[in-house]
Design a protein around this motif. Structure first.
Motif, PDB file in Angstrom:
ATOM      1  N   THR A   8       0.832  -1.192   0.000  1.00  0.00           N
ATOM      2  CA  THR A   8       0.000   0.000   0.000  1.00  0.00           C
ATOM      3  C   THR A   8       0.871   1.247   0.000  1.00  0.00           C
ATOM      4  N   GLU A   9       0.438   2.264  -0.705  1.00  0.00           N
ATOM      5  CA  GLU A   9       1.148   3.545  -0.721  1.00  0.00           C
ATOM      6  C   GLU A   9       1.347   4.062   0.704  1.00  0.00           C
ATOM      7  N   GLY A  10       2.591   4.412   1.038  1.00  0.00           N
ATOM      8  CA  GLY A  10       2.896   4.914   2.373  1.00  0.00           C
ATOM      9  C   GLY A  10       3.297   3.842   3.359  1.00  0.00           C
ATOM     10  N   ALA A  11       3.236   2.566   2.943  1.00  0.00           N
ATOM     11  CA  ALA A  11       3.633   1.463   3.826  1.00  0.00           C
ATOM     12  C   ALA A  11       5.132   1.205   3.709  1.00  0.00           C
ATOM     13  N   THR A  12       5.666   0.497   4.668  1.00  0.00           N
ATOM     14  CA  THR A  12       7.091   0.176   4.687  1.00  0.00           C
ATOM     15  C   THR A  12       7.325  -1.207   4.096  1.00  0.00           C
ATOM     16  N   VAL A  13       8.371  -1.328   3.284  1.00  0.00           N
ATOM     17  CA  VAL A  13       8.783  -2.627   2.757  1.00  0.00           C
ATOM     18  C   VAL A  13      10.174  -2.960   3.279  1.00  0.00           C
ATOM     19  N   ALA A  14      10.437  -4.259   3.348  1.00  0.00           N
ATOM     20  CA  ALA A  14      11.761  -4.733   3.755  1.00  0.00           C
ATOM     21  C   ALA A  14      12.588  -5.041   2.519  1.00  0.00           C
ATOM     22  N   ALA A  15      13.886  -5.115   2.693  1.00  0.00           N
ATOM     23  CA  ALA A  15      14.766  -5.485   1.590  1.00  0.00           C
ATOM     24  C   ALA A  15      14.371  -6.864   1.077  1.00  0.00           C
ATOM     25  N   GLY A  16      14.256  -6.981  -0.237  1.00  0.00           N
ATOM     26  CA  GLY A  16      13.885  -8.241  -0.848  1.00  0.00           C
ATOM     27  C   GLY A  16      12.399  -8.429  -1.042  1.00  0.00           C
ATOM     28  N   GLN A  17      11.596  -7.509  -0.555  1.00  0.00           N
ATOM     29  CA  GLN A  17      10.145  -7.644  -0.647  1.00  0.00           C
ATOM     30  C   GLN A  17       9.650  -7.179  -2.015  1.00  0.00           C
ATOM     31  N   SER A  18       8.647  -7.877  -2.535  1.00  0.00           N
ATOM     32  CA  SER A  18       8.042  -7.501  -3.810  1.00  0.00           C
ATOM     33  C   SER A  18       7.130  -6.299  -3.608  1.00  0.00           C
ATOM     34  N   VAL A  19       7.261  -5.313  -4.487  1.00  0.00           N
ATOM     35  CA  VAL A  19       6.448  -4.094  -4.396  1.00  0.00           C
ATOM     36  C   VAL A  19       5.222  -4.206  -5.296  1.00  0.00           C
ATOM     37  N   PHE A  20       5.424  -4.605  -6.544  1.00  0.00           N
ATOM     38  CA  PHE A  20       4.286  -4.835  -7.429  1.00  0.00           C
ATOM     39  C   PHE A  20       4.696  -5.778  -8.562  1.00  0.00           C
TER      40      PHE A  20
END
Length: 287
Positions: free
Chosen positions: A77-89
């Motif tokens: 979701t826009e504004g959420a945090t992702v970790a290294a290696g995580q798929s964004v889209f």
């Protein structure tokens, strides 16, 4: 986390994307011609480092303009945090469109996510104080609205967007007008219908601004004792029915912002969040 709503000033996405694509494609993507026109592909974009994701509307517009047959499935979701290696889209559609749009889409996403990530670090540093992180006009040319939006995604607030939506009386305006009181009086006389803000370099100028009940008082690089005194004067002013907000600016870093917030200022503006940009490392791979 809810989707961040686009503020009304973000009304130039299609034009900004059009210019970015024209800059990259020019007369045509000659390398994409290596791929058969009918070939379809799937791809995913991965974050190579932890980040606050921002830029989805610009990424969506890139592929909409290139080929509406491209579909995007956002995992974050826009504004959420992702970790290294995580798929964004993930993406699916004509292979040529995916390859042609890759760099422009990632340029928007890495830049705006970098801005939002920086803002989040500053916002986290002053969590619980009641103080807010504010931006400045120190933005990338042509990406003002996009970066201002990224500030919101990161948990900050916008100062004025440009020179048109707020009067900010600075030291040179004060000098040219013959003093802060004269400058404020002239600004009031304009009847511009926008917020009236002024800088103050001394406590006497703080008092003049409060007497005029300006919308926002900006103190630049006040010493600790001056800043605390300014906070007390603003609080006393509001206790009498005034509404002036107090903002601090000047050389703010992650190491200094907490102590500044603890003085009781309402906002702290940080130019670094939009001008000292660390673009987020992202990668797109066909799958």
């Amino acid at each position: 986390m809810r989707m961040i709503a686009l503020p009304s000033y973000v009304n130039d996405i299609a034009e900004t994307v059009r210019r970015a694509l024209a800059e990259d494609i020019g007369g045509g993507d000659v390398t994409a011609l290596l791929v058969p026109a009918a070939q379809r592909a799937q791809a995913r974009v991965i974050a190579r480092e932890a980040a606050v994701v921002c830029g989805r509307p610009w990424v969506d517009e890139v592929f909409r303009q290139l080929d509406p047959a491209v579909t995007l499935d956002w995992q974050v979701t826009e504004g959420a945090t992702v970790a290294a290696g995580q798929s964004v889209f993930r993406l699916e559609g004509p292979a040529r469109a995916l390859l042609t749009g890759e760099r422009t889409a990632l340029n928007f996403l890495q830049t705006l996510s970098g801005t939002a990530t920086a803002v989040r670090r500053y916002a986290d540093a002053i969590a619980g104080t009641g103080c807010q992180v504010a931006d400045t006009r120190k933005t990338l040319p042509g990406l003002r609205n996009a970066q201002k939006y990224a500030v919101l995604c990161g948990g900050g607030v916008n100062h004025r967007i440009g020179l048109y939506d707020g009067i900010l009386i600075k030291e040179n305006h004060i000098a040219a007008a013959g003093g802060i009181r004269a400058a404020i009086a002239q600004a009031r006389a304009l009847g511009a219908g926008v917020p009236l803000m002024t800088e103050a370099e001394t406590l006497d100028e703080v008092d003049a601004a409060l007497q005029a009940d300006v919308d926002l008082l900006l103190v630049d690089e006040f010493a600790d004792d001056q800043l605390r005194e300014a906070v007390q004067r603003v609080r006393a002013h509001r206790a009498r029915g005034g509404h002036t907000l107090l903002e601090y600016s000047g050389g703010v870093t992650l190491q200094t912002i907490r102590a500044l917030a603890d003085t009781g200022v309402d906002r702290i503006s940080v130019g670094a969040i939009t001008k000292h940009l660390h673009a987020i490392d992202l990668s797109m791979r066909l799958i």
